[in-house]
Design a protein around this motif. Structure first.
Motif, short mmCIF file in Angstrom:
data_model
loop_
_atom_site.label_atom_id
_atom_site.label_comp_id
_atom_site.label_asym_id
_atom_site.label_seq_id
_atom_site.Cartn_x
_atom_site.Cartn_y
_atom_site.Cartn_z
N GLU A 30 0.84 -1.19 0.00
CA GLU A 30 0.00 0.00 0.00
C GLU A 30 0.87 1.24 0.00
O GLU A 30 2.01 1.23 0.46
CB GLU A 30 -0.94 0.00 1.21
N ILE A 31 0.30 2.32 -0.50
CA ILE A 31 1.07 3.56 -0.61
C ILE A 31 0.80 4.43 0.61
O ILE A 31 -0.33 4.52 1.09
CB ILE A 31 0.70 4.28 -1.92
N ILE A 32 1.86 5.02 1.14
CA ILE A 32 1.70 5.92 2.29
C ILE A 32 1.00 7.17 1.78
O ILE A 32 1.54 7.88 0.92
CB ILE A 32 3.08 6.32 2.87
N PRO A 33 -0.22 7.46 2.26
CA PRO A 33 -0.99 8.54 1.66
C PRO A 33 -0.49 9.93 2.02
O PRO A 33 -0.67 10.86 1.25
CB PRO A 33 -2.40 8.31 2.19
N THR A 34 0.09 10.08 3.18
CA THR A 34 0.51 11.41 3.57
C THR A 34 1.71 11.30 4.50
O THR A 34 1.98 10.24 5.06
CB THR A 34 -0.67 12.18 4.22
N ASP A 35 2.45 12.40 4.66
CA ASP A 35 3.67 12.35 5.45
C ASP A 35 3.36 11.90 6.88
O ASP A 35 2.45 12.43 7.51
CB ASP A 35 4.33 13.73 5.50
N SER A 36 4.13 10.94 7.36
CA SER A 36 3.83 10.41 8.69
C SER A 36 5.11 9.95 9.38
O SER A 36 6.21 10.04 8.82
CB SER A 36 2.89 9.21 8.62
N ILE A 37 4.91 9.43 10.61
CA ILE A 37 6.03 8.89 11.37
C ILE A 37 5.76 7.42 11.62
O ILE A 37 4.63 7.04 11.92
CB ILE A 37 6.17 9.66 12.71
N LEU A 38 6.79 6.60 11.46
CA LEU A 38 6.61 5.17 11.63
C LEU A 38 6.41 4.82 13.10
O LEU A 38 7.17 5.25 13.97
CB LEU A 38 7.83 4.42 11.07
N MET A 39 5.40 4.03 13.40
CA MET A 39 5.10 3.67 14.78
C MET A 39 5.43 2.21 15.06
O MET A 39 5.20 1.71 16.15
CB MET A 39 3.62 3.91 15.09
N THR A 40 5.90 1.50 14.06
CA THR A 40 6.27 0.10 14.24
C THR A 40 7.80 0.02 14.22
O THR A 40 8.45 0.97 13.79
CB THR A 40 5.66 -0.76 13.12
N GLU A 41 8.31 -1.10 14.70
CA GLU A 41 9.76 -1.25 14.85
C GLU A 41 10.52 -0.88 13.56
O GLU A 41 11.31 0.05 13.53
CB GLU A 41 10.05 -2.72 15.25
N THR A 42 10.25 -1.62 12.48
CA THR A 42 10.93 -1.33 11.22
C THR A 42 9.94 -1.46 10.08
O THR A 42 8.86 -2.04 10.24
CB THR A 42 12.07 -2.34 10.94
#
Lengths: 803, 52
Positions: free
Chosen positions: A336-348
């Motif tokens: 899936e495509i990241i729709p908007t600028d974000s911060i990763l909340m999962t390990e990697t």
């Protein structure tokens, strides 16, 4: 271990059933989704589906609860519906999964699965279904979910929301052509007795026929309305275009005819008028050729889905992308495509930024790092926290950049407009000159001469030569898999003096990399294990290995583990299979007989089976056979540049095989490519960009002629002026030559048309332009120009040895 | 000879009728999709055939 389990194939989709196969009524299903469709069809006694064909590659995934909830949003609904009157609404869904006639049959029977749907009609070539439904009984959401549940997931992306109801110019153009043709044929019949009888016609019959001709010429004015409209626009914009002398000629013809008929002084020129319009409109129809399966106008919005999963407490819900708020937590699944600028909340996470940067190797990202929109997520599901709205995200800003806006205004053929300028001035000079010459001797003759010049000079040959020659060239191109957005692109291609190639996917084959295995010999069984292990990974190298081993059998995997950035660890039939990096497969103390240095310029993927190192797969990108030849051939006449988003790993191969005057730049980001083209354009260069990926979209847009290269024309392609099938990329030099020759043909036909006009002027200025002469001269010039341009372009096409 | 006037008028009106039907056919979208119907005809309705 004797486990002679026969391979089972899903009754519905034809896929191989793996571990989770479900059995029902003696038939096997690969997943609950397929079973669901089967049951659905069974209930409705629509099983005929299974007699017609195996519905391959349509394996439905079960529709998740609430997946289409966003379709209840009033704003989205309003934009998707074509109309909604009295509770009846119509919607067109694009269904990329339509493949065969069975699809049509199944889809058009959805009226039986949802009684709220009144009518469903499939357009096979466009892969669309138009659905008429009653809003009280069903809803967009329900219909979309129904379609998805039977395996036809509607393609809903951000670009759908911008589509206005399609304006159909084509219909009105064909209607106008029909009217002009009708009038032309009838008026010709009415005029013939007069021409043939040469004055011996009975007075009452002659008058009657003349009036009838005049009446029949009135609808022709409607058929000409487009020309009047664009003439008025160009006058307002203070541009001289070909439509101005055309409109003047049409009006002069009509007024003169009305005057002659109503004053009983002559037969009028209605036949010439109708004939002129008929040929003009015929040219317009001819120059239009639509390729339904292709789409030229895609921008980044087409790649963003309309909805995304948002986490709400412990629950998950589907939400429209426009409604995402800063601070929301989104769930992003594989591919899936990241729709908007974000911060990763999962390990990697592993992100493929090829859309944004052009770098094809995925990038690892760690917890808390920023992710830009447009990145494609590869691997298991991750959570991200939104830091920017969609409207302000990186991709949107990159694209809404002023650079790309307003760039391509309405493009009319340069050549014909340049000619029209001189032509119009010439005609007006001659007309007024003739008027002034006669005005003192005979005022009536002066008026006659003035009008006659406008009539005969009507630049019909000028106006139809471009559509017919460009239209023919466009048809020839499409035969050889180069599809142009419209006929004017031919002229743009002929103008090009600089050609820029993207490397990956254009010069190299993106999917098929050259792959070979070296090391200890493996048994067939062992190869099939490797294939099965590689199947589950989306890493490009795993895909290559999987493709390379496609002839081996698939095994059921007992245990599977993909270690981030290292490799795959899988257990198949109690054997441990490991595929991955050298350092990960071989431990320091492990002595192996492979010399690492010999593979320095290639990527190597190592394998071990049951902790025994076996060998490695060597993967290198392969250049298309003809790539170097084309570039060298083109570099003789054009400035050729290679822009690559990749690292300069291939520089040596390229410099070895390519002429020295070809410039090469590596590690070019999409914005760099775009700016590179812009700089060239500032130097008054006409740039053609040949590229494939999404990362080239900006460059394709910015260039004067953007050519998108694709393996499969039904695949998605970035917005461009032309779409070229890779199999025909070796024809590129021939395409360029044909475009140039076609422009030459246009110039030749202009010369022809000017000769006709000179003959016409001599008749007109001496006041001798009788209706008979006009009726012969005008169609003659039109037909000869049409025949000349079509023949010349076709012959040019053949002599260019397009294979 | 005057009968020719009547004939011409009648033929003109007839032809205008055909033009009108042409315009109607275009407007109603009959020429929009010229491929799908050719596939549709291949799918016969089994139920009807059985109930016969």
């Amino acid at each position: 271990m004797i486990n002679e389990k026969k391979d089972k194939y899903c009754v519905h989709c034809g896929d191989l059933c793996l571990s989770e196969a479900i059995e029902k009524e003696g038939r096997d299903f690969c997943c609950s989704g397929c079973l669901f469709v089967y049951e659905l069809l069974n209930d409705l006694t629509l099983q005929k589906n299974y007699d017609i064909s195996k519905l391959k590659s349509i394996s439905p995934k079960p529709v998740k609860e609430g997946e289409y909830d966003f379709l209840d949003d009033e704003e989205i609904k309003e934009k998707l519906l074509l109309f909604s009157i009295n509770g009846k609404a119509k919607v067109i869904f694009s269904l990329p999964n339509i493949y065969c006639s069975a699809c049509i049959w199944l889809l058009e029977n959805i009226t039986r699965m949802d009684t709220g749907i009144k009518e469903a009609k499939v357009n096979f070539l466009k892969k669309e279904i138009s659905i008429l439904f009653i809003e009280e009984q069903t809803s967009l959401k329900k219909i979309a979910a129904l379609l998805a549940s039977i395996g036809y997931r509607p393609k809903l992306n951000m670009a759908n929301l911008e589509r206005k109801s399609p304006v159909d110019d084509n219909r009105s153009l064909i209607i106008k052509l029909g009217i002009a043709g009708f009038c032309f044929a009838n008026i010709m019949l009415f005029a013939l007795p007069e021409y043939l009888a040469l004055g011996n016609l009975e007075e009452n019959i002659r008058t009657y026929l003349r009036f009838l001709s005049l009446i029949a010429s009135v609808p022709v004015l409607y058929a000409a309305s487009d020309y009047f409209r664009s003439a008025i626009i160009s006058i307002k914009m203070k541009i001289i275009s070909i439509d101005i002398p055309l409109s003047l000629g049409i009006i002069a013809l009509f007024l003169r005819s009305s005057y002659e008929v109503l004053t009983f002084t002559g037969p009028g020129y209605s036949d010439s008028l109708a004939g002129l319009l008929f040929f003009l409109l015929l040219g317009k129809v001819f120059q239009k050729k639509t390729f339904y399966t292709l789409s030229f106008d895609r921008d980044y919005k087409s790649y963003f889905p309309m909805s995304v999963i948002r986490k709400k407490g412990e629950k998950e819900e589907y939400v429209a992308i426009k409604d995402i708020k800063i601070g929301n937590t989104l769930i992003i699944r594989n591919n899936e495509i990241i729709p908007t600028d974000s911060i990763l909340m999962t390990e990697t996470a592993i992100l493929d930024y090829s859309f944004v940067t052009g770098e094809s190797i995925p990038v690892p990202v760690k917890f808390g790092e920023k992710i830009y929109s447009g990145a494609k997520h590869i691997g298991s599901t991750v959570e991200v926290q939104v830091v920017k709205n969609f409207q302000q995200s990186y991709m949107t800003e990159l694209w809404d950049n002023q650079l790309l806006k307003d760039k391509k205004e309405v493009y009319t053929s340069d050549i014909s407009n340049k000619m029209a300028k001189y032509f119009t001035i010439l005609v007006l000079l001659v007309a007024f000159g003739g008027f002034l010459f006669w005005v003192n001797k005979d005022i009536k003759l002066a008026m006659n001469a003035f009008v006659a010049v406008l009539i005969v000079a009507c630049p019909c040959a000028l106006a139809i030569s471009t559509p017919f020659s460009y239209g023919t060239a466009l048809r020839i191109f499409s035969k050889f898999n180069l599809f142009l957005k419209n006929d004017k692109i031919v002229e743009k291609i002929a103008d090009v003096d600089t050609i820029i190639f993207d490397k990956t996917g254009t010069l190299t084959e993106s999917e098929k990399s050259e792959i070979s295995y070296t090391g200890k010999p493996l048994s067939e069984q062992e190869f099939s294990w490797l294939k099965s292990a590689a199947r589950n990974s989306t890493h490009p190298y795993s895909r290559s290995i999987y493709d390379y081993l496609k002839n081996y059998e698939l095994n059921v995997i007992e245990n599977y583990n993909e270690i981030f950035g290292q490799g795959i660890d899988a257990v198949i039939s109690s054997n441990r299979i490991r595929i991955g990096k050298k350092s990960w497969i071989y431990h320091d103390d492990d002595k192996n007989d492979l010399n690492q240095d010999s593979f320095s310029d290639e990527a190597a993927v190592y394998v071990s089976i049951n902790e025994e190192s076996k060998g490695c797969f060597l993967i290198k990108s392969r250049y298309r056979e003809s790539s170097f030849d084309i570039i060298n051939e083109l570099s003789n006449t054009y400035k050729v540049v290679i822009l690559s988003g990749d690292l300069p790993a291939d520089k040596e191969i390229l410099t070895k095989n390519i002429n020295k005057n070809v410039e090469m730049y590596f590690e070019q980001k999409p914005a760099d490519k775009l700016n590179f083209i812009k700089n060239l354009q500032n130097l008054k260069k006409k740039v053609m960009m040949v590229g494939d990926g999404l990362n080239d979209s900006g460059a394709l847009n910015q260039s004067d002629t953007g050519v998108a290269v694709t393996d499969n024309t039904s695949n998605f392609t970035p917005g461009s002026d032309a779409i070229l099938n890779v199999s025909s990329i070796n024809q590129l030099p021939a395409f360029l030559k044909l475009s140039k020759k076609t422009v030459q043909t246009v110039y030749m036909s202009y010369t022809l048309s000017i000769l006709y006009n000179l003959v016409g002027f001599t008749f007109a200025l001496t006041g001798n332009l009788s209706p008979v002469i006009a009726a012969i001269l005008m169609p003659l010039s039109s037909i000869s120009v049409v025949v000349f341009t079509i023949l010349k372009t076709t012959i040019n096409g053949q002599t260019l040895k397009l294979k | 000879m005057d009968v020719i006037l009547v004939l011409i008028t009648v033929s003109f009106i007839l032809a205008a009728g055909f033009l009108a039907s042409f315009i109607w056919a275009i407007r109603s979208g009959q020429f929009e999709d010229d491929y799908t119907p050719s596939l549709r005809i291949l799918l016969e309705d089994k139920e009807k055939a059985e109930s016969r």
